[in-house]
Design a protein around this motif. Structure first.
Motif, PDB file in Angstrom:
ATOM      1  N   ASP A 157     -26.882   5.990   2.884  1.00 50.01           N
ATOM      2  CA  ASP A 157     -25.972   6.393   3.949  1.00 50.01           C
ATOM      3  C   ASP A 157     -24.618   6.757   3.344  1.00 50.01           C
TER       4      ASP A 157
ATOM      5  N   HIS B 220     -20.393   7.744   4.756  1.00 54.64           N
ATOM      6  CA  HIS B 220     -19.421   8.010   5.822  1.00 54.64           C
ATOM      7  C   HIS B 220     -18.112   8.518   5.205  1.00 54.64           C
TER       8      HIS B 220
ATOM      9  N   HIS C  59     -26.049   0.184   7.289  1.00 54.05           N
ATOM     10  CA  HIS C  59     -26.899   1.298   7.717  1.00 54.05           C
ATOM     11  C   HIS C  59     -27.973   1.591   6.668  1.00 54.05           C
TER      12      HIS C  59
HETATM   13 MG    MG Z   1     -24.343   5.517   8.914  1.00 55.90          MG
END
Ligand code: MG
Length: 394
Positions: A233, A235, A267
């Motif tokens: 993941d 961000h 995540h």
């Molecule tokens: Mg995420």
């Protein structure tokens, strides 16, 4: 390739109250599914044409729930004693007269196709078949705490189920059985009626769940496979004063932008667990378009994945997360993150790893545009042939 079996039907007796096992054991979970489901599924998988499950009056809803999505079975109601329950099952089942019927106790969930093959094969030559194991321990008579004698064990066997008979053999044997006499099993009823019942090799895994501690032993007999899943993941950084990473809030001069709390570590880990189960990804379970997940704590996502694993009788073995960023410094918070994950996942600390790396100023993490996370999860999952499906069911 397994060879086809002759056409047969089955009765699964789940009519007991199970007082010695501390409640109605046929509905209790074993390896992530109700006890009764294991043997009904095994009989259906082996090709049973018709399976009648005999349950206590009032337990129909529990039975329907336990056997959800299986087809080829129906219910009959039990009687006051086991013999009456079996006879109710035989009446519900009906002919053909020469069709083999397997009569099985639901309290023996770990039914293997090999046992089904052996009892059916014996019916070519005799009137009935009984799977049994030799008695390995030496046997003693005793009174209070003193030995009073010994028992020759050479011709003793531990009887199991399923026991197999042709429909007309077992129905006529029961018709001749005195109604006021308790019958331990069908082999006794047929043998007393003059039938020949053959002993075929049983299976240690077919143990009867009698006492509460038997469940732990049966769990250990369930074949399990090790699976590995991975997750990734990333961000983007944006204005803020703290960041959530691996379930821990760290003061920082920026925050990660996302629909939820943007905890990329959780995540990636959630995706690793779902991946090991073949159960989609975090976006399938928590669509970013759904407003209810706006600002949500990512603990929820991780716990949901673990609950889906538990529902399939699985368990986590270990997890390993790598956070990729230049800032903030992860090392001072690593131990807190491990402790938080250990708590969320109910794993010992040494089964939880959190690592960190930079990318030496290269790429989007190196330029400080965002943070990335990778995770691995190892799980154990019961092997249930077709039972697990694609993970979309229970
Ligand atoms: Mg995420």
């Amino acid at each position: 390739m397994t060879s086809p079996l002759p056409a047969f039907a089955a009765i699964v007796v789940a009519a007991g109250s199970g007082s010695r096992a501390g409640g109605a054991k046929q509905w209790r979970e074993l390896g992530g599914q109700p006890v009764v489901r294991w043997s009904v599924q095994a009989l259906l998988d082996a090709g049973a044409e018709d399976v009648v499950v005999v349950v206590p009056t009032g337990a129909e809803a529990e039975a329907n729930d336990a056997l959800f999505e299986l087809t080829g079975w129906r219910l009959a109601l039990g009687g006051a004693a086991r013999a009456q329950s079996v006879q109710n099952g035989l009446t519900a089942l009906g002919g053909p007269a020469k069709r083999p019927v397997l009569i099985h106790d639901a309290a023996r969930p770990l039914l293997d196709r090999g046992v089904i093959e052996r009892v059916l094969a014996a019916l070519d030559e005799v009137d009935g078949a009984l799977p049994a194991l030799p008695v390995a321990d030496s046997l003693r008579r005793g009174s209070e705490d003193l030995v009073t004698g010994e028992v020759e064990r050479g011709d003793l066997w531990r009887a199991q189920t399923p026991q197999a008979f042709r429909y007309d053999t077992i129905t006529s044997a029961y018709a001749a059985w005195p109604a006021d006499q308790p019958a331990t099993d069908e082999a006794t009823v047929v043998q007393r009626a003059g039938g020949r019942v053959r002993i075929v090799p049983g299976d240690a895994r077919l143990m009867k769940l009698t006492y509460p501690e038997d469940f732990a032993m049966a769990e250990a007999y369930i074949p399990r496979q090790i699976r590995v899943g991975q997750g990734f993941d990333a961000h983007r950084w944006g204005p803020g004063d703290a960041v959530w990473l691996c379930g821990v809030e760290i003061p920082h001069d920026q925050t990660l932008i996302g629909h939820s709390d943007a905890d990329a570590g959780l995540h990636a880990l959630t995706d690793a667990i779902l991946g090991a189960m073949g159960d989609g990804d975090i976006g399938d379970h928590f669509p970013p378009t759904d407003p209810q997940w706006k600002g949500a704590s990512s603990d929820l996502f991780l716990i949901h994945a673990v609950e889906r694993l538990t529902a399939r009788g699985g368990r986590l073995v270990n997890v390993d997360v790598t956070l990729i960023c230049e800032r903030p410094k992860v090392k001072p918070h690593r131990q807190t993150m491990r402790e938080r994950l250990s708590e969320l996942l109910a794993l010992p600390l040494d089964a939880v790893s959190v690592k960190a790396t930079t990318t030496e100023a290269m790429g989007f993490t190196g330029r400080g545009e965002g943070l990335a996370a990778q995770a691995l999860a190892t799980i154990e999952l019961p092997v249930r042939d077709q039972a697990a499906g694609d993970g979309a069911g229970r």
